[in-house]
Design an enzyme around this catalytic site. Structure first.
Site, PDB file in Angstrom:
ATOM      1  N   LYS A 114      76.548  31.442  38.186  1.00  0.00           N
ATOM      2  CA  LYS A 114      75.899  30.175  38.557  1.00  0.00           C
ATOM      3  C   LYS A 114      74.486  30.197  38.004  1.00  0.00           C
ATOM      4  O   LYS A 114      73.706  31.121  38.274  1.00  0.00           O
ATOM      5  CB  LYS A 114      75.825  30.064  40.070  1.00  0.00           C
TER       6      LYS A 114
HETATM    7  C1  E4P Z   1      78.135  25.169  45.899  1.00  0.00           C
HETATM    8  O1  E4P Z   1      78.292  25.687  44.835  1.00  0.00           O
HETATM    9  C2  E4P Z   1      76.817  24.993  46.540  1.00  0.00           C
HETATM   10  O2  E4P Z   1      76.172  26.217  46.609  1.00  0.00           O
HETATM   11  C3  E4P Z   1      76.987  24.408  47.899  1.00  0.00           C
HETATM   12  O3  E4P Z   1      78.082  23.520  47.900  1.00  0.00           O
HETATM   13  C4  E4P Z   1      75.733  23.787  48.448  1.00  0.00           C
HETATM   14  O4  E4P Z   1      76.041  23.161  49.649  1.00  0.00           O
HETATM   15  P1  E4P Z   1      74.916  22.681  50.698  1.00  0.00           P
HETATM   16  O5  E4P Z   1      74.250  21.490  50.122  1.00  0.00           O
HETATM   17  O6  E4P Z   1      75.696  22.379  51.920  1.00  0.00           O
HETATM   18  O7  E4P Z   1      73.988  23.846  50.870  1.00  0.00           O
END
Ligand code: E4P
Length: 225
Positions: free
Chosen positions: A83
Site C-alpha cells: 500500500k
Molecule cells: C483500506 O484499505 C483502508 O485502510 C480502510 O478501508 C480505511 O477505512 P476507515 O476510513 O474506516 O479508516
C-alpha cells in the site's frame, strides 16, 4: 465483485475466512497499531490464513524509502501487496515497483484524477475511500462510480478499483452495483450484512416445527410398539 477484510485482527480473519467469502485482506498502520503485535508475524500469518492479496502499507514519505520498504515487505510472503499513499513521491515509488512486478495498492484516493494517475504509474489496485468522503458530507459512492467509468473508458487500464473505508452494509451492495472490482470491509460491517431478523425468525420456526414433527413421530412409534 470480490470481498477483502479490512482488519489486522487474526481472530476475526480466521473466523470470517471460514465462511469462504474472502479473497484478500487490507491492513493499514492504524489497524496494525491496534493489534500491538510484531507486524511481520501478523502479516505472514494473515497470508497463511487467506490465499489472496494482503495489503501492507509503507510509512516512508520519500519514494526511495517507500521502494526500500516495499521490497522488504514483498519478500515476506508472495501474497503481500504494497500500500502506497497517493502523493507525488508515492507515484514515483509505484512506477519503480511496477517495473519490478511488485504489486501496489494505491491508497488514500479521494478524486478520480488521483485514481487515474495511480493507474498510469502502474498500480494494481486503487483504493478510493468512500466512507471518509461520506463523513464530510460528500457522496463517496459517486467517486467509485467515476473511477470505474474512467478506467472502463480506457482499454489500456487494467488497474482494479478497490472500494475502501466502508461504513455499513449498504456500501457493499452499492459498491458492487457501481462496478468496483473489490470492496474491503471491516468485520463489523460484514457481520451486520450477514444478519436479517427474518432469517433468524424463519430458522427458529423451521427448527421448532421439526421438533414438533419428531415429537409426533416418537408418540406414534410408542403407540405402534
Ligand atoms: C483500506 O484499505 C483502508 O485502510 C480502510 O478501508 C480505511 O477505512 P476507515 O476510513 O474506516 O479508516
Amino acid at each position: 465483485m470480490r470481498l477483502f477484510l479490512d482488519t489486522a485482527n487474526l481472530d476475526e480473519i480466521r473466523e470470517i475466512a471460514r465462511w469462504g467469502i474472502l479473497s484478500g485482506v487490507t491492513t493499514n498502520p492504524t489497524l496494525l497499531a491496534k493489534e500491538g503485535k510484531d507486524v511481520r508475524q501478523v502479516i505472514v500469518e494473515i497470508c497463511e490464513i487467506v490465499d489472496g492479496p494482503v495489503s501492507m502499507e509503507v510509512v516512508s514519505t520519500e519514494a526511495e524509502g517507500m521502494v526500500r520498504e516495499a521490497r522488504e515487505y514483498a519478500a515476506w510472503h508472495p501474497n503481500v501487496i504494497i500500500k502506497i499513499p497517493m502523493t507525488a513521491e508515492g507515484l514515483a515509488a509505484t512506477a519503480v515497483l511496477a517495473r519490478e512486478n511488485i504489486r501496489v495498492n494505491m491508497t488514500l484516493i479521494f478524486n478520480p484524477n488521483q485514481a487515474l494517475f495511480a493507474a498510469l504509474a502502474g498500480a494494481t489496485y486503487v483504493s478510493p475511500f468512500l466512507g471518509r468522503l461520506d463523513d464530510i458530507s460528500t457522496d463517496g459512492m459517486e467517486l467509485i462510480r467515476e473511477v470505474v467509468a474512467v478506467f472502463r473508458a480506457d482499454s489500456n487500464i487494467h488497474t482494479q478499483v478497490l472500494a475502501a473505508s466502508l461504513r455499513h452494509p449498504r456500501h457493499i451492495v452499492e459498491a458492487a452495483k457501481a462496478g468496483a472490482d473489490v470492496a474491503t470491509c471491516p468485520p463489523a460491517v460484514i457481520r451486520k450484512a450477514l444478519k436479517h431478523p427474518l432469517t433468524d425468525i424463519g430458522l427458529e420456526r423451521f427448527l421448532n416445527d421439526w421438533k414438533q414433527l419428531e415429537a409426533v413421530l416418537a408418540k406414534e412409534a410408542v403407540r405402534a410398539s
